[in-house]
Design an enzyme around this catalytic site. Structure first.
Site, PDB file in Angstrom:
ATOM      1  N   MET A   1       8.839  -2.969  11.809  1.00  0.00           N
ATOM      2  CA  MET A   1       8.805  -1.674  10.736  1.00  0.00           C
ATOM      3  C   MET A   1       7.304  -1.849  10.232  1.00  0.00           C
ATOM      4  O   MET A   1       6.549  -2.831   9.771  1.00  0.00           O
ATOM      5  CB  MET A   1       9.821  -1.898   9.458  1.00  0.00           C
ATOM      6  CG  MET A   1      10.785  -1.601   9.997  1.00  0.00           C
ATOM      7  SD  MET A   1      11.765  -0.996   8.801  1.00  0.00           S
ATOM      8  CE  MET A   1      13.754  -0.866   9.560  1.00  0.00           C
ATOM      9  N   SER A   2       6.569  -0.624  10.100  1.00  0.00           N
ATOM     10  CA  SER A   2       5.190  -0.450   9.595  1.00  0.00           C
ATOM     11  C   SER A   2       5.011   0.756   9.322  1.00  0.00           C
ATOM     12  O   SER A   2       5.575   1.812   9.858  1.00  0.00           O
ATOM     13  CB  SER A   2       4.273  -1.029  10.885  1.00  0.00           C
ATOM     14  OG  SER A   2       3.041  -0.396  10.476  1.00  0.00           O
TER      15      SER A   2
ATOM     16  N   HIS B   1       9.291  -3.514   3.312  1.00  0.00           N
ATOM     17  CA  HIS B   1       9.096  -3.480   1.804  1.00  0.00           C
ATOM     18  C   HIS B   1      10.108  -3.895   1.153  1.00  0.00           C
ATOM     19  O   HIS B   1      10.061  -4.716   0.039  1.00  0.00           O
ATOM     20  CB  HIS B   1       8.327  -2.340   1.387  1.00  0.00           C
ATOM     21  CG  HIS B   1       6.916  -1.993   1.978  1.00  0.00           C
ATOM     22  ND1 HIS B   1       6.671  -0.923   2.883  1.00  0.00           N
ATOM     23  CD2 HIS B   1       5.789  -2.564   1.983  1.00  0.00           C
ATOM     24  CE1 HIS B   1       5.634  -0.694   3.379  1.00  0.00           C
ATOM     25  NE2 HIS B   1       5.038  -1.686   2.762  1.00  0.00           N
TER      26      HIS B   1
ATOM     27  N   MET C   1       0.646  -1.351   0.101  1.00  0.00           N
ATOM     28  CA  MET C   1       0.100   0.087  -0.056  1.00  0.00           C
ATOM     29  C   MET C   1       0.801   1.307   0.028  1.00  0.00           C
ATOM     30  O   MET C   1       0.553   2.404   0.456  1.00  0.00           O
ATOM     31  CB  MET C   1      -0.927   0.046   1.330  1.00  0.00           C
ATOM     32  CG  MET C   1      -1.880  -1.104   0.903  1.00  0.00           C
ATOM     33  SD  MET C   1      -3.583  -0.906   2.160  1.00  0.00           S
ATOM     34  CE  MET C   1      -2.757  -0.705   3.638  1.00  0.00           C
ATOM     35  N   GLY C   2       2.088   1.205  -0.397  1.00  0.00           N
ATOM     36  CA  GLY C   2       3.144   2.188  -0.597  1.00  0.00           C
ATOM     37  C   GLY C   2       3.829   2.695   0.954  1.00  0.00           C
ATOM     38  O   GLY C   2       3.717   1.732   1.862  1.00  0.00           O
TER      39      GLY C   2
ATOM     40  N   ARG D   1       5.545 -11.640   6.631  1.00  0.00           N
ATOM     41  CA  ARG D   1       5.175 -12.308   8.006  1.00  0.00           C
ATOM     42  C   ARG D   1       4.484 -11.247   9.100  1.00  0.00           C
ATOM     43  O   ARG D   1       3.842 -12.003  10.090  1.00  0.00           O
ATOM     44  CB  ARG D   1       6.201 -13.403   8.446  1.00  0.00           C
ATOM     45  CG  ARG D   1       6.265 -14.384   7.742  1.00  0.00           C
ATOM     46  CD  ARG D   1       7.324 -15.288   8.067  1.00  0.00           C
ATOM     47  NE  ARG D   1       7.252 -15.733   9.411  1.00  0.00           N
ATOM     48  CZ  ARG D   1       7.244 -17.128   9.627  1.00  0.00           C
ATOM     49  NH1 ARG D   1       7.122 -18.008   8.883  1.00  0.00           N
ATOM     50  NH2 ARG D   1       7.033 -17.556  11.069  1.00  0.00           N
ATOM     51  N   LYS D   2       4.921 -10.162   9.011  1.00  0.00           N
ATOM     52  CA  LYS D   2       4.496  -9.277  10.209  1.00  0.00           C
ATOM     53  C   LYS D   2       2.783  -9.324  10.072  1.00  0.00           C
ATOM     54  O   LYS D   2       2.269  -9.567  11.258  1.00  0.00           O
ATOM     55  CB  LYS D   2       4.791  -7.804  10.059  1.00  0.00           C
ATOM     56  CG  LYS D   2       4.160  -6.933  11.059  1.00  0.00           C
ATOM     57  CD  LYS D   2       4.638  -5.488  11.004  1.00  0.00           C
ATOM     58  CE  LYS D   2       3.788  -4.715   9.944  1.00  0.00           C
ATOM     59  NZ  LYS D   2       2.539  -4.557  10.231  1.00  0.00           N
TER      60      LYS D   2
ATOM     61  N   ALA E   1      11.827  -0.369   4.988  1.00  0.00           N
ATOM     62  CA  ALA E   1      12.938  -1.320   4.875  1.00  0.00           C
ATOM     63  C   ALA E   1      12.265  -2.540   4.868  1.00  0.00           C
ATOM     64  O   ALA E   1      12.717  -3.419   4.010  1.00  0.00           O
ATOM     65  CB  ALA E   1      13.938  -1.323   5.855  1.00  0.00           C
TER      66      ALA E   1
ATOM     67  N   VAL F   1      11.089  -7.211   9.114  1.00  0.00           N
ATOM     68  CA  VAL F   1      12.379  -6.512   9.229  1.00  0.00           C
ATOM     69  C   VAL F   1      11.730  -5.586  10.426  1.00  0.00           C
ATOM     70  O   VAL F   1      10.800  -4.856  10.774  1.00  0.00           O
ATOM     71  CB  VAL F   1      12.480  -5.603   8.323  1.00  0.00           C
ATOM     72  CG1 VAL F   1      13.732  -4.538   8.321  1.00  0.00           C
ATOM     73  CG2 VAL F   1      12.851  -6.741   6.800  1.00  0.00           C
TER      74      VAL F   1
HETATM   75  O1  PAF Z   1      -0.273  -5.499   3.539  1.00  0.00           O
HETATM   76  C1  PAF Z   1      -0.524  -4.902   2.780  1.00  0.00           C
HETATM   77  O2  PAF Z   1       0.112  -3.953   2.544  1.00  0.00           O
HETATM   78  C2  PAF Z   1      -2.030  -5.123   2.054  1.00  0.00           C
HETATM   79  O3  PAF Z   1      -3.025  -5.625   3.011  1.00  0.00           O
HETATM   80  C3  PAF Z   1      -1.927  -5.589   0.720  1.00  0.00           C
HETATM   81  C4  PAF Z   1      -1.488  -7.054   0.805  1.00  0.00           C
HETATM   82  C5  PAF Z   1      -1.014  -4.691  -0.366  1.00  0.00           C
HETATM   83  C6  PAF Z   1      -3.430  -5.623  -0.081  1.00  0.00           C
HETATM   84  O4  PAF Z   1      -3.915  -4.242  -0.117  1.00  0.00           O
END
Ligand code: PAF
Length: 297
Positions: free
Chosen positions: A184-185, A37, A30-31, A148-149, A35, A176
């Site tokens: 991280m989130s 991602h 979702m952008g 896995r978070k 780190a 991570v």
């Molecule tokens: O984990 C995420 O960022 C979202 O739930 C996903 C898997 C991209 C679906 O929108």
């Protein structure tokens, strides 16, 4: 790096890559990339030669009153990060491209989606399953990497791919963490400095449970009690601190003796942020590295 706005552009590029003999990798996001991602992109690059990253804040997975409107949107930075990480292309559609007028189909999820986050965010996993199914349909046969978070999300997506015979290999990548152990989130951006330091209670609680499990503790109440107390001391509210079967996500009662591995999953609210984290006891390393011995503070 390619950039796609339209679903068909993603579909055609993935098809072309496969025709050229390349294995396609997909990293749905979702952008507001961090780190964590980038580690998903790196994992996809190890497994595929053409890696598509989607950046889409999916409206159907947010409930009324949740953070859809204020979810961080940082597309320019995300594009630079994807280029740097070696992505082959980024798919960043408008909501109307993914949900055009007249669309009405949703993917119904089952028991895996019911406990934990599913119990607190009623339509969340239906929205996730719907958008992920659309992305899988566009990418075609591929390997798709998720963190896995979001352990329950990963299990729901594994189930979805198996149940619908989708030609997608679903891979879960290790969480991570920040140097102090916090996962991280993108939602960590909502935390004030005080809340950010209080958030360390999450990896501390998980690490403490890992240690107790390693010492042989198998009573659910004895594993959950200290974690709940530690989190109650800092959280604005607690959605859940639960033990579950790592495959089915069936919840262990507080009276249970755990057999085999167990997922310890938590979701707490700290001010405006809802933070989740988990560890599979008997499988994962403790979130706080080097915390095998000594006091956890
Ligand atoms: O984990 C995420 O960022 C979202 O739930 C996903 C898997 C991209 C679906 O929108």
């Amino acid at each position: 790096m390619e950039f796609w706005r339209q679903p068909d552009e993603l579909r055609r590029s993935c098809e072309r890559a496969r025709q050229a003999g390349r294995r396609v990798g997909l990293v749905p996001t979702m952008g507001a990339l961090h780190a964590g991602h980038l580690a998903l992109i790196a994992e996809a690059r190890r497994r595929a030669d053409f890696v598509a990253v989607s950046v889409f804040v999916n409206p159907t997975q947010f409930g009324a009153g949740e953070d859809l409107a204020r979810y961080p949107r940082t597309l320019d930075r995300d594009l630079a990060a994807c280029r740097e990480a070696g992505a082959s292309g980024v798919f960043a559609p408008e909501a109307a491209a993914m949900y055009p007028p007249g669309e009405e189909t949703r993917v119904r999820v089952g028991a895996t989606a019911a406990p934990l986050c599913g119990a607190h965010r009623p339509a969340h996993f239906e929205g996730v399953a719907t958008v992920v199914t659309k992305l899988f349909a566009l990418a075609g046969p591929c390997v798709a990497v998720f963190g896995r978070k979001d352990y329950q999300q990963l299990q729901v997506i594994r189930r979805l791919a198996a149940d619908l015979f989708l030609p997608v290999e679903v891979v879960g990548a290790t969480t991570v963490r920040e140097p102090d152990g916090l996962a991280m989130s993108s939602r960590n951006a909502y935390l004030s400095p005080e809340q950010r330091s209080a958030a360390r209670a999450i990896p501390l609680a998980l690490t403490e449970a890992c240690r107790a499990f390693a010492r042989g503790e198998r009573r659910a109440a004895a594993l959950l009690g200290p974690a709940r107390a530690r989190l109650a001391a800092v959280a604005s509210s607690i959605d859940y601190v639960d033990l579950a079967d790592p495959g089915s996500l069936a919840i262990w009662s507080d009276e249970a003796e755990i057999g085999g591995r167990a997922l310890l999953a938590v979701a707490i609210r700290l001010g405006a942020a809802r933070l989740i984290d988990n560890v599979v006891l008997g499988e994962d390393a403790p979130p706080i590295a080097g915390a095998a011995e000594g006091a956890l503070t």
